[in-house]
Design a protein around this motif. Structure first.
Motif, PDB file in Angstrom:
ATOM      1  N   ALA A 171       1.061   1.129  -1.021  1.00 46.19           N
ATOM      2  CA  ALA A 171       1.355   2.438  -1.605  1.00 46.19           C
ATOM      3  C   ALA A 171       0.195   2.867  -2.492  1.00 46.19           C
ATOM      4  N   PRO A 172       0.080   4.180  -2.764  1.00 51.10           N
ATOM      5  CA  PRO A 172      -0.966   4.617  -3.698  1.00 51.10           C
ATOM      6  C   PRO A 172      -0.609   4.233  -5.124  1.00 51.10           C
ATOM      7  N   PRO A 173      -1.584   3.994  -5.985  1.00 51.12           N
ATOM      8  CA  PRO A 173      -1.279   3.680  -7.387  1.00 51.12           C
ATOM      9  C   PRO A 173      -0.398   4.770  -8.000  1.00 51.12           C
ATOM     10  N   GLY A 174       0.570   4.344  -8.803  1.00 51.41           N
ATOM     11  CA  GLY A 174       1.484   5.286  -9.428  1.00 51.41           C
ATOM     12  C   GLY A 174       2.732   5.557  -8.626  1.00 51.41           C
ATOM     13  N   HIS A 175       2.758   5.191  -7.376  1.00 51.52           N
ATOM     14  CA  HIS A 175       3.955   5.347  -6.538  1.00 51.52           C
ATOM     15  C   HIS A 175       5.004   4.340  -6.991  1.00 51.52           C
ATOM     16  N   PRO A 176       6.298   4.714  -6.916  1.00 54.31           N
ATOM     17  CA  PRO A 176       7.349   3.743  -7.314  1.00 54.31           C
ATOM     18  C   PRO A 176       7.229   2.404  -6.592  1.00 54.31           C
ATOM     19  N   LEU A 177       6.809   2.412  -5.330  1.00 52.59           N
ATOM     20  CA  LEU A 177       6.684   1.155  -4.582  1.00 52.59           C
ATOM     21  C   LEU A 177       5.423   0.384  -4.933  1.00 52.59           C
TER      22      LEU A 177
END
Length: 313
Positions: A171-177
């Motif tokens: 996932a991209p940084p900052g995404h919940p996952l």
């Protein structure tokens, strides 16, 4: 210099010196011993190789033909010995690999770079393709070593080393996952837009097998056979994907992506090295594989405690 035979050595030296006595002095042998070696060679050939003249030994036409052949053979042997010595010192050698496209993007170049720092004379051929094509190249001799996610090898090909691989959500940084989780499961990820590998890939097969057990089929927004494309789309925030550490190591280290292991049964597989059954590993290839394993170990350490390497039985 490795000499083909004592007879050839004596014959060549007599031809150079024009005299059995002078050849014997040069070779540190007795004149009788040198003369006997010349006689032995003439007996094998079946014709005189020298005319015995008052001024010394002069090559016959047959002798000139034999001398040219012996010297060609000696040059070939000297060249072969040099090649063997170069290989033993790893000044030279060739690495012939077949790997997946994703391995050719990061893992293999890193290993080659490490080898070239110490052994710049080694050359490389790297083919890329699907697991099936990789093993086909190994089977028909177009590649000495194949590396891909584990699959049943064709006849004449054997698995020789295996390395644990853990499937994880990217996932991209900052995404919940992207937030670290002790027990992230596939079902926790399926509500996000999915960027999945195509159905003919081993990575997609792992995702589908987990989904079947969870009774939650994956519904991709985007399917691609390119790991590089999946990484880029995830980094741009278009969705999440499921990849193994070696696919994303550089992007995670640079902060472009985040990776969390899936805790589901079936999320663990192996990448394996394959070669033709019974094939001995050449010195240059054995050296390269040491660096290759070191790169894999570094990736394993980056993503958590080092995984114990599994060896094929």
């Amino acid at each position: 210099m490795l000499v083909v035979s004592q007879s050839f050595r004596c014959f060549d030296e007599v031809a150079r010196r024009g005299s059995i006595r002078k050849a014997a002095e040069s070779l540190h042998l007795t004149a009788a011993a040198v003369h006997q070696q010349v006689l032995n060679l003439e007996a094998q050939v079946g014709t005189p190789l020298f005319d015995r003249l008052p001024r010394g030994m002069q090559l016959t036409t047959a002798g000139e033909i034999m001398l040219a052949a012996i010297r060609r053979g000696q040059r070939d042997i000297d060249h072969a010995v040099t090649q063997v010595e170069d290989l033993r010192a790893l000044r030279r050698g060739h690495i012939n690999l077949a790997v997946s496209q994703s391995s050719a993007e990061q893992l293999v170049p890193d290993a080659i770079r490490a080898v070239m720092a110490r052994h710049p004379g080694v050359t490389y051929t790297v083919r890329t393709g699907s697991g099936e094509r990789i093993l086909g190249w190994v089977a028909n001799g177009e590649a000495d070593i194949g590396y891909c996610l584990r699959r049943k090898p064709p006849p004449g090909v054997e698995e020789v080393r295996a390395f644990a691989q853990q499937l994880g959500v990217v996932a991209p940084p900052g995404h919940p996952l992207a937030a670290p989780a002790r027990a992230r499961r596939l079902r926790d990820c399926l509500d996000a837009p999915l960027i999945l590998m195509t159905t003919d890939t081993e990575l997609r097969a792992m995702v589908e097998q987990i989904g079947q057990r969870e009774h939650r089929p994956s519904r991709p927004l985007i399917e691609t056979s390119s790991v590089a494309m999946a990484r880029r789309l995830v980094a741009e925030g278009l969705g999440v994907s499921f990849l193994i550490p070696e696919n994303v190591a550089q992007d995670v280290a640079a902060g472009r992506l985040a990776w969390n292991a899936l805790a589901d049964e079936g999320a663990r597989s192996h990448s394996c090295l394959y070669q033709r059954t019974g094939q001995a590993t050449a010195a240059a290839m054995g050296m390269f594989l040491q660096y290759f394993e070191a790169e894999l170990s570094a990736i394993s350490e980056q993503f958590g405690p080092p995984k114990r390497r599994v060896r094929a039985r």
